[in-house]
Design an enzyme around this catalytic site. Structure first.
Site, PDB file in Angstrom:
ATOM      1  N   LYS A   1       0.823  -1.207   0.000  1.00 57.00           N
ATOM      2  CA  LYS A   1       0.000   0.000   0.000  1.00 57.00           C
ATOM      3  C   LYS A   1       0.856   1.256   0.000  1.00 57.00           C
ATOM      4  CE  LYS A   1      -1.329   2.287   3.488  1.00 57.00           C
ATOM      5  NZ  LYS A   1      -1.933   3.028   4.629  1.00 57.00           N
ATOM      6  N   ASN A   2       1.832   1.313   0.892  1.00 54.94           N
ATOM      7  CA  ASN A   2       2.629   2.527   1.048  1.00 54.94           C
ATOM      8  C   ASN A   2       3.511   2.809  -0.155  1.00 54.94           C
ATOM      9  OD1 ASN A   2       1.539   3.107   3.557  1.00 54.94           O
ATOM     10  ND2 ASN A   2       3.112   1.977   4.667  1.00 54.94           N
TER      11      ASN A   2
ATOM     12  N   ARG B   1      -3.298  10.823   4.297  1.00 52.73           N
ATOM     13  CA  ARG B   1      -2.064  11.584   4.469  1.00 52.73           C
ATOM     14  C   ARG B   1      -1.195  11.534   3.211  1.00 52.73           C
ATOM     15  NH1 ARG B   1       0.457  14.255   8.154  1.00 52.73           N
ATOM     16  NH2 ARG B   1       2.702  14.514   8.008  1.00 52.73           N
TER      17      ARG B   1
ATOM     18  N   CYS C   1      -4.285   8.181   9.573  1.00 46.36           N
ATOM     19  CA  CYS C   1      -4.412   7.531  10.874  1.00 46.36           C
ATOM     20  C   CYS C   1      -4.184   8.517  12.014  1.00 46.36           C
ATOM     21  CB  CYS C   1      -3.409   6.383  11.007  1.00 46.36           C
ATOM     22  SG  CYS C   1      -4.048   4.806  10.442  1.00 46.36           S
TER      23      CYS C   1
ATOM     24  N   ASP D   1       5.006   0.067  12.081  1.00 42.22           N
ATOM     25  CA  ASP D   1       3.712  -0.459  11.653  1.00 42.22           C
ATOM     26  C   ASP D   1       3.442  -1.871  12.164  1.00 42.22           C
ATOM     27  OD1 ASP D   1       3.012   1.845  10.374  1.00 42.22           O
ATOM     28  OD2 ASP D   1       3.449   1.141   8.358  1.00 42.22           O
TER      29      ASP D   1
ATOM     30  N   ILE E   1       8.895   6.102  17.022  1.00 46.15           N
ATOM     31  CA  ILE E   1       8.542   6.846  15.815  1.00 46.15           C
ATOM     32  C   ILE E   1       7.352   7.776  16.046  1.00 46.15           C
ATOM     33  CG2 ILE E   1       7.992   6.672  13.364  1.00 46.15           C
ATOM     34  CD1 ILE E   1      10.711   5.500  14.106  1.00 46.15           C
TER      35      ILE E   1
END
EC number: 2.5.1.7
Length: 456
Positions: free
Chosen positions: A34-35, A104, A128, A319, A341
């Protein structure tokens, strides 16, 4: 009783019902990342030729980015997991707030639009709710490249400074190796005049995937995957066909789920070195990992507690912190989870404790004493990765659980419950006819099953 923040309200038409204490067995096909797909979609704005993206997952975040591109005038055609992108019809350079407020990654478009058209207007992004993710690194880098930027009423307005028609190469040192800032600045620098050096750049596989695709398009990007990336700007970029890399976060989630249920599964296709930090910790905790080509197999029995600390790649990914926390709740002994993070990524811990876990949270550090069992209950996901963690908790719990918050899960996991069902998990997605309110939440009742519980 349903637990979670009383300040939120959920009124959704679907939920997951999970029967706990299940085992996993079989092979999982890992989807495209996805990213990576999101930033590759944004990078298609840099060219006037067609782009074909392969291995694109069906996710709500991908759909949102597609709608953003369509709003700009881009023509998109999807054929299964392939997207054909024609950016030759772009007519505007502004993104509407209603399309970007929940994504985002929409901010990636600012670098591409600015360097190609000389101007861009992008609302401040959403996504998120896991704490502050400032865009100062993006803004400062674009200014260094020659942009003039103002922020008015939540809209970032950028244009090339002076009478120049191109950004100019420069040296940029990021304060932290931000993935988003690195990707935004790489795209902006690809069409800038001269050489750009990005120091302290993010090294994540998704950044490397972007650089590989841009180089196919004719960019001159060197040393991606290293702390300093060099970009020699070119006059224009062409089209290409590119396959999105496998999703290392989805892959890691399934490996952790197998470890948590003392199961044996194989995941494929993957790029094993993208998962090295995760597989090392799984091995340390007692799982047997076997790597063969583009597949990873895990065989797990008893799990012992291990410590993790999230870090930029090649460190342990933030993640996967939430799913790994779930794993440690039923491990033998004690463990410590440190999140470095994001400052607001421990919301799942309160629900895990309600299920019977023994976790003490001190700011960004969770101290866990493993327990033998946790108990099923109603669960509400507050973000994408905590949702996956809570579903894993439901799978290992005694009794049944109802998970609410599929709008988060569907942002980043393609066919998640179907893949779990194919591994033997008893899980169904339910659609509701009525709702009732409990503890500040709208909870669904009188549900109609979308699929048979436990069916493959």
């Amino acid at each position: 009783m349903i637990c979670g923040s009383k300040t939120k309200s959920y009124l959704k038409s679907q939920n997951l019902k999970i029967l706990g204490q299940g085992k996993l067995n079989g092979i999982v096909e890992i989807s495209g990342a996805k990213n990576s797909a999101l930033v590759l979609l944004a990078s298609s704005l840099l060219t006037n030729e067609k782009i074909i993206l392969e291995n694109v997952p069906f996710l709500t975040d991908i759909e949102k980015m597609g709608n953003i591109l369509k709003n700009l005038g881009v023509n998109l055609v999807r054929k299964n997991n392939q997207l054909e992108i024609d950016p030759t019809t772009i007519s505007i350079k502004e993104l509407p707030y209603e399309l970007v407020k929940g994504l985002r990654a929409s901010f990636f478009c600012i670098g591409a639009l600015l360097t190609k058209f000389g101007e861009a207007q992008v609302p401040l992004p959403g996504g998120c709710n896991i704490g502050s993710r400032p865009i100062e690194e993006h803004i400062n880098g674009l200014i260094a490249l020659g942009a003039e930027i103002i922020i008015e009423k939540g809209i970032v307005k950028a244009k090339i400074r002076g009478n120049k028609n191109r950004l100019h190469g420069t040296h940029i040192k990021l304060n932290c190796p931000s993935v988003g800032a690195t990707e935004t600045l790489i795209m902006a620098a690809s069409l800038a005049k001269g050489r750009t050096t990005i120091e302290n750049a993010a090294r994540e596989p998704e950044v490397q995937d972007l650089c590989q695709m841009l180089n196919k398009m004719g960019a001159k990007i060197y040393d991606s995957g290293k702390e300093t990336i060099i970009i020699d700007g070119v006059n224009k970029l062409g089209g290409c066909t590119h396959k999105v890399i496998p999703d290392r976060i989805e892959a890691g989630t399934f490996l952790i789920a197998a470890a948590a249920t003392s199961s044996s599964i194989t995941i494929s296709p993957v790029i094993p070195h993208h998962l090295e930090a995760v597989t090392n910790k799984l091995q340390e905790s007692g799982s047997k990992i076997t790597i063969k080509g583009n597949s990873i197999s895990i065989k797990s029995k008893e799990i012992k507690g291990v410590d993790i600390e999230t870090a930029p790649f090649p460190g342990f990914p933030t993640d996967l912190q939430a799913p790994f926390t779930t794993l440690m709740t039923i491990a033998n002994g004690e463990s410590k989870i440190t999140e470095t993070i994001f400052e607001n990524r421990m919301n799942h811990i309160y629900l895990l404790n309600e299920m019977g876990a023994s976790i003490k949270l001190n700011k960004n550090v969770a101290h866990i004493k493993g327990v033998k069992t946790i108990n099923g209950m109603n669960l509400v996901g507050s973000d994408l990765r905590s949702s996956a963690a809570l579903i894993i908790a439901g799978i290992i719990a005694k009794g049944s659980s109802n998970f609410y918050g599929l709008e988060h899960l569907d942002r980043g996991y393609e066919n998640f419950e179907l893949k779990l069902k194919n591994l033997g998990v008893k899980i169904i997605r339910e659609i509701s006819k009525n709702t009732f309110e409990e503890n500040g939440y709208k909870i669904e009742s009188k549900s109609e099953n979308l699929s048979k519980l436990g069916a493959a």
